[in-house]
Write a protein that holds these residues in place. Structure first.
Motif, mmCIF file in Angstrom:
data_model
loop_
_atom_site.group_PDB
_atom_site.id
_atom_site.type_symbol
_atom_site.label_atom_id
_atom_site.label_comp_id
_atom_site.label_asym_id
_atom_site.label_seq_id
_atom_site.Cartn_x
_atom_site.Cartn_y
_atom_site.Cartn_z
ATOM 1 N N UNK A 386 0.607 -10.136 1.563
ATOM 2 C CA UNK A 386 1.633 -10.855 0.814
ATOM 3 C C UNK A 386 1.014 -11.753 -0.255
ATOM 4 N N UNK A 387 -0.127 -12.378 0.059
ATOM 5 C CA UNK A 387 -0.803 -13.214 -0.932
ATOM 6 C C UNK A 387 -1.229 -12.385 -2.140
ATOM 7 N N UNK A 388 -1.730 -11.196 -1.904
ATOM 8 C CA UNK A 388 -2.173 -10.337 -3.014
ATOM 9 C C UNK A 388 -1.004 -9.983 -3.920
ATOM 10 N N UNK A 389 0.139 -9.631 -3.325
ATOM 11 C CA UNK A 389 1.297 -9.259 -4.142
ATOM 12 C C UNK A 389 1.854 -10.457 -4.904
ATOM 13 N N UNK A 390 1.922 -11.628 -4.245
ATOM 14 C CA UNK A 390 2.456 -12.815 -4.919
ATOM 15 C C UNK A 390 1.530 -13.293 -6.028
ATOM 16 N N UNK A 391 0.241 -13.101 -5.858
ATOM 17 C CA UNK A 391 -0.692 -13.529 -6.893
ATOM 18 C C UNK A 391 -0.471 -12.744 -8.185
ATOM 19 N N UNK A 392 -0.160 -11.474 -8.066
ATOM 20 C CA UNK A 392 0.139 -10.688 -9.268
ATOM 21 C C UNK A 392 1.364 -11.236 -9.993
ATOM 22 N N UNK A 393 2.361 -11.687 -9.241
ATOM 23 C CA UNK A 393 3.534 -12.281 -9.879
ATOM 24 C C UNK A 393 3.187 -13.598 -10.567
ATOM 25 N N UNK A 394 2.324 -14.398 -9.937
ATOM 26 C CA UNK A 394 1.907 -15.660 -10.551
ATOM 27 C C UNK A 394 1.165 -15.404 -11.859
ATOM 28 N N UNK A 395 0.272 -14.425 -11.848
ATOM 29 C CA UNK A 395 -0.482 -14.110 -13.065
ATOM 30 C C UNK A 395 0.459 -13.618 -14.158
ATOM 31 N N UNK A 396 1.424 -12.769 -13.797
ATOM 32 C CA UNK A 396 2.375 -12.295 -14.787
ATOM 33 C C UNK A 396 3.213 -13.420 -15.380
ATOM 34 N N UNK A 397 3.650 -14.377 -14.536
ATOM 35 C CA UNK A 397 4.400 -15.510 -15.057
ATOM 36 C C UNK A 397 3.572 -16.403 -15.959
ATOM 37 N N UNK A 426 -11.705 -10.911 -3.719
ATOM 38 C CA UNK A 426 -12.352 -11.238 -2.440
ATOM 39 C C UNK A 426 -11.322 -11.235 -1.311
ATOM 40 N N UNK A 427 -10.118 -11.720 -1.587
ATOM 41 C CA UNK A 427 -9.066 -11.716 -0.569
ATOM 42 C C UNK A 427 -8.663 -10.288 -0.220
ATOM 43 N N UNK A 428 -8.604 -9.406 -1.216
ATOM 44 C CA UNK A 428 -8.298 -7.996 -0.951
ATOM 45 C C UNK A 428 -9.380 -7.381 -0.075
ATOM 46 N N UNK A 455 -3.231 -1.769 -0.177
ATOM 47 C CA UNK A 455 -4.145 -2.882 -0.458
ATOM 48 C C UNK A 455 -5.250 -2.451 -1.421
ATOM 49 N N UNK A 456 -5.740 -1.238 -1.278
ATOM 50 C CA UNK A 456 -6.739 -0.731 -2.231
ATOM 51 C C UNK A 456 -6.132 -0.621 -3.624
ATOM 52 N N UNK A 457 -4.885 -0.176 -3.687
ATOM 53 C CA UNK A 457 -4.216 -0.085 -4.990
ATOM 54 C C UNK A 457 -4.048 -1.467 -5.619
ATOM 55 N N UNK A 458 -3.722 -2.473 -4.797
ATOM 56 C CA UNK A 458 -3.605 -3.827 -5.330
ATOM 57 C C UNK A 458 -4.945 -4.328 -5.859
ATOM 58 N N UNK A 459 -6.021 -3.978 -5.166
ATOM 59 C CA UNK A 459 -7.336 -4.362 -5.678
ATOM 60 C C UNK A 459 -7.626 -3.728 -7.025
ATOM 61 N N UNK A 460 -7.241 -2.466 -7.183
ATOM 62 C CA UNK A 460 -7.423 -1.818 -8.478
ATOM 63 C C UNK A 460 -6.559 -2.479 -9.554
ATOM 64 N N UNK A 461 -5.364 -2.911 -9.165
ATOM 65 C CA UNK A 461 -4.513 -3.615 -10.123
ATOM 66 C C UNK A 461 -5.139 -4.938 -10.555
ATOM 67 N N UNK A 462 -5.796 -5.630 -9.643
ATOM 68 C CA UNK A 462 -6.450 -6.888 -10.013
ATOM 69 C C UNK A 462 -7.568 -6.638 -11.024
#
Length: 586
Positions: A386-397, A426-428, A455-462
């Protein structure tokens, strides 16, 4: 002696009475105020009369009226012809094709729909899905090729004009996703691939590069299927008119009917003459029965509507490039720097703890955190996801509302968001490590494997977001987000998930002597090569249910995973003398 003035002589017919002589506006103006005063004196005080102001002169219209001439009334605007109707839905960005469809269009679409409806297997995934995908792609490619031919009308600036390499890429991704049903027998994986294929096929025919444009593209195919009906009817009407009142269409239908009749007649004769040929024909053709015919007609209707809508979109693609979110009002520097700086500090503190866990191992966790290492990993994975997904929203905002006009603002964006992206990686890694420990302790399952893939896909998105932050440009990011999701799903199909899950559980049984037989028995035929390594009676207990559910494949339902499983089980079938299977050994 002076002659009397005729104007001053009294009227012999009666007493002298004042007479009012009508005067035109021009005459009144010439008379002036002295004439009005003289009239009032002649009336005298004996007969007072109220002086009424004359009405105001009518307004003079340009080019009309004048001194001594009546002014015509103003001309009202005519109500005919009526005003133009409002533009239709999507009329501005999606007016639709102007020309009627060519006969080649409709013929290719009809052939593709018939082949796809006949090839798709009714239940299990198989080769028929790949044949259907190739038939539909060939029909739509014919439409696109004819539309792009010299002399054809193509709307300039159509969506995908700069991205002509993107549309074939989406089309190839669609074929690859649908073809998963030919090589893998896991039904849940094929359903995910079909959902992703629907998205990639939509982008292949509509285009769209912005997030809003891609979201709008998802609703266009159903709308296009209905809008294409009068377009196709117009093409048939033009064909009939060009052929002299319907002879062309009638002869075409008669030719199709004669061809089908000849194929059925000689096919039945050849089938009765050779049993092998009869079996081949039975496998190629759909089931000929009332339920089978109804199912085939339904598939033909769905596929035909989809192809007609896709051809309508390809004939004149919608313009989705201008669909962009309105620019946000930038906030002050303190309003976005303060929360990001505090979030970076919090992430850094957590990452320091995670580095200790990653390098310290279970000994450090058991000595400090209290619970077992598996419980520790299980309790934190979902929160980190959940932290990984929310962080992407924070960066987008932050990217949307942070100003970038000044050099200092751009530097702060790169530093703060870049640090947040690195800490998120690192969290991913920590979340993936926890999932690996969790699977070793409790066994691998489909849900755990899918979540690890996400989770691997989220890491690639980061990683992609970090590149966009450094460049301060992200126009290419929305398409890569969906593209990497498709690659992650195809990668999951390449590793053969059910086989990987069974292999991890078998390896865990060899190390610990524990295995959940009921769970591994519910896997697909892809897991048979790994479950074949289990000792008896666990092997027979795990494979028995798979054998019962293994169908007899024909040409349309042929599947590589089931073919391999069938070969292994034919060489060494499960033992029938095993009556009681052990309970799950955790």
């Amino acid at each position: 002696m002076t002659a009397p003035n005729p104007a001053e002589q009294p009227d012999p017919s009666g007493p002298e009475t004042p007479t009012a002589t009508p005067a035109t506006p021009g005459a009144s103006a010439a008379a002036g105020p002295s004439a009005a005063a003289r009239t009032a004196v002649e009336v005298g005080p004996a007969a007072p009369v109220a002086v009424v102001a004359p009405p105001p002169p009518p307004p003079a219209y340009a080019g009309t009226g004048g001194p001594g001439r009546p002014v015509p009334p103003p001309v009202r605007p005519q109500s005919w012809p009526p005003a133009a109707p409002p533009p239709p839905l999507f009329g501005g960005r999606w007016p639709g094709p102007v020309d009627a469809p060519r006969p080649l269009f409709l013929g290719a679409l009809a052939a593709g729909a018939v082949v796809a409806a006949s090839a798709v297997p009714p239940a299990d995934p198989g080769l028929g899905w790949t044949i259907a995908a190739l038939a539909c792609t060939g029909a739509l490619t014919t439409v696109a090729a004819v539309r792009s031919a010299p002399g054809s009308t193509v709307r300039p600036g159509a969506t995908g004009a700069p991205g002509r390499t993107a549309r074939p890429a989406w089309a190839l991704a669609t074929i690859a996703l649908v073809s998963v049903g030919t090589v893998r027998s896991a039904g849940w994986l094929f359903v995910l691939c079909l959902l992703a294929a629907a998205a990639t096929a939509t982008l292949a025919v509509t285009g769209g590069r912005t997030p809003l444009g891609m979201l709008t593209a998802t609703v266009l195919p159903p709308v296009a299927a209905f809008r294409a009906l009068p377009w196709a009817a117009r093409g048939l009407a033009d064909r009939r008119a060009g052929a002299g009142g319907g002879g062309g269409v009638g002869r075409t239908l008669a030719s199709v009917a004669v061809s089908l009749g000849l194929l059925v007649l000689f096919g039945l004769l050849f089938s009765s003459a050779d049993a092998v040929f009869a079996g081949l024909v039975a496998n190629l053709l759909p089931e000929i029965s009332p339920p089978g015919v109804v199912a085939w007609a339904f598939r033909l209707l769905v596929v035909g509507a989809g192809l007609l809508g896709g051809a309508y979109l390809l004939a004149r693609p919608p313009d989705l490039d201008g669909l962009r979110a309105a620019p946000a009002r930038p906030v002050r520097r303190l309003e976005w720097v303060l929360p990001l700086a505090l979030l970076d500090a919090l992430f850094a503190a957590f990452v320091l703890v995670q580095i200790t866990v990653l390098f310290g191992g279970s000994r450090h966790v058991l000595g400090t955190a209290g619970p077992t290492y598996a419980q520790y990993a299980r309790s934190g994975f979902w929160q980190l996801l959940a932290v990984s997904a929310l962080t992407l929203l924070v960066i987008g905002g932050a990217v949307r509302w942070a100003p970038r006009d000044r050099t200092a603002d751009r530097v702060l964006i790169r530093v703060l968001l870049g640090a947040l992206t690195l800490l998120s990686l690192v969290i991913v890694a920590s979340a993936l490590y926890r999932m690996d420990v969790y699977a070793d302790a409790y066994g691998a399952t489909r849900l755990r494997l899918v979540v690890a893939t996400v989770e691997i896909w989220l890491g690639l998105l980061f990683v992609l977001v970090g590149v966009a932050v450094l460049r301060l440009r992200a126009g290419w990011l929305p398409r890569l987000v969906l593209g990497t999701a498709v690659l992650a799903l195809l990668g999951l199909a390449v590793v053969n998930p059910d086989h990987l899950i069974a292999e991890r559980n078998v390896d865990r049984f060899r190390e610990t002597g524990r295995v959940d037989v009921d769970y591994v028995a519910g896997l697909s035929a892809d897991a048979v090569p790994a479950l074949d390594r289990l000792p008896e009676p666990l092997r027979s207990c795990a494979l028995r249910e798979i054998v019962w559910e293994l169908p007899d494949d024909g040409v349309r339902t042929w599947n590589l995973g089931r073919a391999r499983a069938r070969a292994l089980l034919a060489a060494e079938p499960p033992r029938e003398d095993v009556v009681t299977c052990p309970y799950p050994l955790w």
